[in-house]
Design an enzyme around this catalytic site. Sequence first.
Site, PDB file in Angstrom:
ATOM      1  N   ASP A  60      -0.187 -36.135 -19.954  1.00 24.71           N
ATOM      2  CA  ASP A  60      -1.346 -35.661 -19.197  1.00 24.71           C
ATOM      3  C   ASP A  60      -0.992 -34.354 -18.489  1.00 24.71           C
ATOM      4  O   ASP A  60       0.181 -33.968 -18.444  1.00 24.71           O
ATOM      5  CB  ASP A  60      -1.716 -36.762 -18.174  1.00 24.71           C
ATOM      6  CG  ASP A  60      -3.033 -36.469 -17.464  1.00 24.71           C
ATOM      7  OD1 ASP A  60      -3.865 -35.724 -18.019  1.00 24.71           O
ATOM      8  OD2 ASP A  60      -3.214 -36.986 -16.345  1.00 24.71           O
ATOM      9  N   ASP A 118     -11.156 -36.060 -18.727  1.00 23.74           N
ATOM     10  CA  ASP A 118     -11.922 -36.734 -17.675  1.00 23.74           C
ATOM     11  C   ASP A 118     -13.423 -36.574 -17.851  1.00 23.74           C
ATOM     12  O   ASP A 118     -14.082 -35.811 -17.132  1.00 23.74           O
ATOM     13  CB  ASP A 118     -11.468 -36.226 -16.310  1.00 23.74           C
ATOM     14  CG  ASP A 118      -9.999 -36.514 -16.073  1.00 23.74           C
ATOM     15  OD1 ASP A 118      -9.461 -37.414 -16.765  1.00 23.74           O
ATOM     16  OD2 ASP A 118      -9.389 -35.849 -15.227  1.00 23.74           O
ATOM     17  N   GLU A 132      -1.921 -28.669 -19.269  1.00 24.34           N
ATOM     18  CA  GLU A 132      -2.585 -27.360 -19.486  1.00 24.34           C
ATOM     19  C   GLU A 132      -1.598 -26.210 -19.277  1.00 24.34           C
ATOM     20  O   GLU A 132      -1.721 -25.231 -20.001  1.00 24.34           O
ATOM     21  CB  GLU A 132      -3.764 -27.219 -18.524  1.00 24.34           C
ATOM     22  CG  GLU A 132      -4.918 -28.163 -18.825  1.00 24.34           C
ATOM     23  CD  GLU A 132      -4.604 -29.628 -18.510  1.00 24.34           C
ATOM     24  OE1 GLU A 132      -3.882 -29.877 -17.538  1.00 24.34           O
ATOM     25  OE2 GLU A 132      -5.063 -30.495 -19.258  1.00 24.34           O
TER      26      GLU A 132
HETATM   27  C1  GLC Z   1      -5.899 -37.070 -14.985  1.00 19.87           C
HETATM   28  C2  GLC Z   1      -6.089 -37.754 -16.329  1.00 19.87           C
HETATM   29  C3  GLC Z   1      -6.553 -39.171 -16.115  1.00 19.87           C
HETATM   30  C4  GLC Z   1      -5.537 -39.908 -15.259  1.00 19.87           C
HETATM   31  C5  GLC Z   1      -5.334 -39.170 -13.954  1.00 19.87           C
HETATM   32  C6  GLC Z   1      -4.223 -39.785 -13.102  1.00 19.87           C
HETATM   33  O1  GLC Z   1      -7.110 -36.923 -14.330  1.00 19.87           O
HETATM   34  O2  GLC Z   1      -6.943 -37.045 -17.140  1.00 19.87           O
HETATM   35  O3  GLC Z   1      -6.705 -39.812 -17.365  1.00 19.87           O
HETATM   36  O4  GLC Z   1      -5.955 -41.202 -15.024  1.00 19.87           O
HETATM   37  O5  GLC Z   1      -5.015 -37.819 -14.184  1.00 19.87           O
HETATM   38  O6  GLC Z   1      -3.019 -39.779 -13.781  1.00 19.87           O
END
Ligand code: GLC
Length: 848
Positions: A430, A508, A433
């Site tokens: 995650d 998200d 970017e």
């Molecule tokens: C980001 C991710 C999401 C995750 C969150 C906390 O927003 O896209 O899927 O639950 O971070 O880690």
Amino acid sequence: MHKPSKNVSRLIATTAIAATVFSAQAPNVLAVTQPHPDKELSQEAVQEQLVVEDVKQLDNGVMLDLSSDQQAFIRLFSEDMAKVSILKEGEEEYFSEAIKKKDWAAPEFDLSQADNEITLSTKEITIKIKKEPFGIKFLDKEGNVINEDYMQNGAGYDGEKPYVYKKTDKDEAFYGFGEQGGLELNQRGESIGMFNTDAYAYQPDTKYLYTSIPFFMGLKDEKAYGIFFDNTNRSYFEMASESDDYYYFYADDGKLNYYFMYGPEIEDVLDQYTELTGKMDKPAKWSLGLHQSKWEYTAEDIERVAETYREKEIPLDTMHFDIDYMDEYRVFTWADKFGSEALHQKLDNMNFHKITINDPAVKKDPGYFMYDEGTANDYWAKNPDGTNFVGEVWPGDSMFPDFSKEEVREWWASKHDVLFDKGIDGVWNDMNEPAVFDGPYHTMPLDVTFGEDENQRSHAEYHNLYGHDEAEATYKAFEMYKPNTRPFVLTRDMFAGSQRYAALWTGDNVSEWDHLQMSIPMNTNIGLSGVPFVGNDIGGFAGRPDAEMFARWIEVGAFLPFSRIHYDSDKKAAVKQGQEPWSFGEEVEDISKKYIEMRYKLMPYLYNTFIEASEDGTPVQQPLVYQFQEDENTYNISDQFMFGESMMIAPVIKEGQTERDVYLPEGETWVDYWTGEEFKGGQTIHTEAELSHLPIYVKKDSMIPTREVQQYTGEKPMENLVFDTYLEEEATYSFYEDDGATLDHKDGEYNITNFKVERKGKHIEFTNKNEVTGYDTEIESYTLKLNGENAPKKIKAARSKYKEVDSIKEVKENQETYFYNEEDETLYVNVPADEDKKVKIQFKGKKK
Ligand code: GLC
């Protein structure tokens, strides 16, 4: 076409749900994070035209000396793929990390020259190059123009910005472009931008999302071509957004470099593109099951949710661990409760697979091994003055691994034993970017550097590759620690080619009807961009769905290539309700169970669809246009999709709706999966769809391999493979089988069996032929399930006459038997797997 334009990036999100802002840039503003403003091309620059001054033949094409000290290279990579580059004199041929296969055997080609034209032709395509002004035209072998430069503006550089203008007309449709918002499949008219962005709670008109795949297809007159703009800088695609006569693409910097590939079939374009950038691996079968996740599940929640799935007998393969499992968000550590032996034992005993999230940011924390090792070895991204860049993410001030260096990727991979030692089966990348909360525009400044010396790159150039290289590092971790296990990496950020390392989820999204609707064009365009393994957070991540929305979403979700329920932390949601299938009352629980069970029943079909994806890039979730490009009515259909080769899903995606129109593509007869009613293709029908009903249509002459439902992959051996068959004249299926878990298939441990069911006057014949027999199968028999047939007179194979029995159960358990269900006109025949003769099913008369 009427659709919200992404031209104007909407700053104010519509719901309070989107209110959370990570960006320090704009505190207290309801904003979806977007990058710095677009850089436009200067009109003056694009009107300056290049001229060909000299021509040299290369072994795979031509090199042209152009005015203003530039050179063009047109290289033939295959009969129908060419690489076009315009470089400054002396610059080397360029390949980004996207490219998997660099060496292509040059095809045979002819080169000829006339006054103002150079012609290159292979067996499949002709390329005509105009010398003054310089411009390129691609033609098929019949001489039809497939694609050509828009000569007023042509191609070249506006300062540092490489650009290409192409001619188009209003009949041309555009697909691909990786992850795009909007409610339409066809991207004609759109302003598209590619700069990986942490776009929490994005909306349909948000321009910049997480993943950048600068590849698209044009489709006109039933013929398709693809263009891959291999440039990792921020790039822009104006797809007839300014005029119906042209489109153009450009980047902030970097080289002018694109690949043209001709179809004419979309599937051929995609096959070539994935030959160039890589195909996905054969997936681990368990990863095709359902996944459950939530940000801020406690350790107790994980256990309770897992147990509830088993108690309620709703199939589930995998539980995810979000960031809370770490010790204060330090990557590669465990917080006590989440690391506890007891929890892992329990999950393992219930046969769950486990996936942990991972973030690239490493807490700046002397004494923490990751920080210390990374600092000692000089592994971090750097400021222009050579000091380490520090930015804020979950753990506060953090360092960012420089994944552009192989050594850093190796180091990162080597840290995964901390996860694997607890039995973790998959890793979820995650924030890659990379997201930086206190950075300009929510990422690092563009002048941060990666690499050293001649390999040094600015963040501006490297940005879109950060997630790609992290995915490679994660994939390596599997090779290092689980050498004979299929890796499972899930990522939020990709560049072209990342499909070789990871599956993609679309970040998200929001619990809003628009998002359910948007997921279809989004995923199918991602599929057309070489990434078959894709999914969206079922039910929406930000916010909470109501019962109706969740029911409709799980109906779609059960047919996503990557199927995961995941939702946001309670802190941010106005309604604190859960998002597990049982959180919305009995009716929705039943609906969820019905469709999740259906996914598990269809597992042999789904797995085989993935095998095809791994072999030729075929998407798993396909837009209708993928299989039906001769039917122009499919070009703009955005709310239906094919689930593999044979099943069409036409979900309800609007609030309060209990009916909908469904377009049935031409050239097929379609069978309503639930009622058996048949429809000729080439028409729009209307169907009722109460809350529990997902409209599904099957192509006539299909065989769909299915199996007994399991609570998790591998629970029960597949002793009986059921072919759900819809027969008109002849249906075939080439069935692939292996262990679904290891790499032993690379040593030949797999089977391919070719099945055929054929109608011959008054009887039907079933045959199966082994093509490859390298795997020790568990299958003992096949059940041929023939839908919509008359009662048979008798059934026999060479060895014996089949015996009629009284129930489905009996027929499944006894070889060489059959059962005819008069009520739904379905015939079941149990054929032993080693039957090597034709099975003949005789009827009293010909089928009406
Ligand atoms: C980001 C991710 C999401 C995750 C969150 C906390 O927003 O896209 O899927 O639950 O971070 O880690």
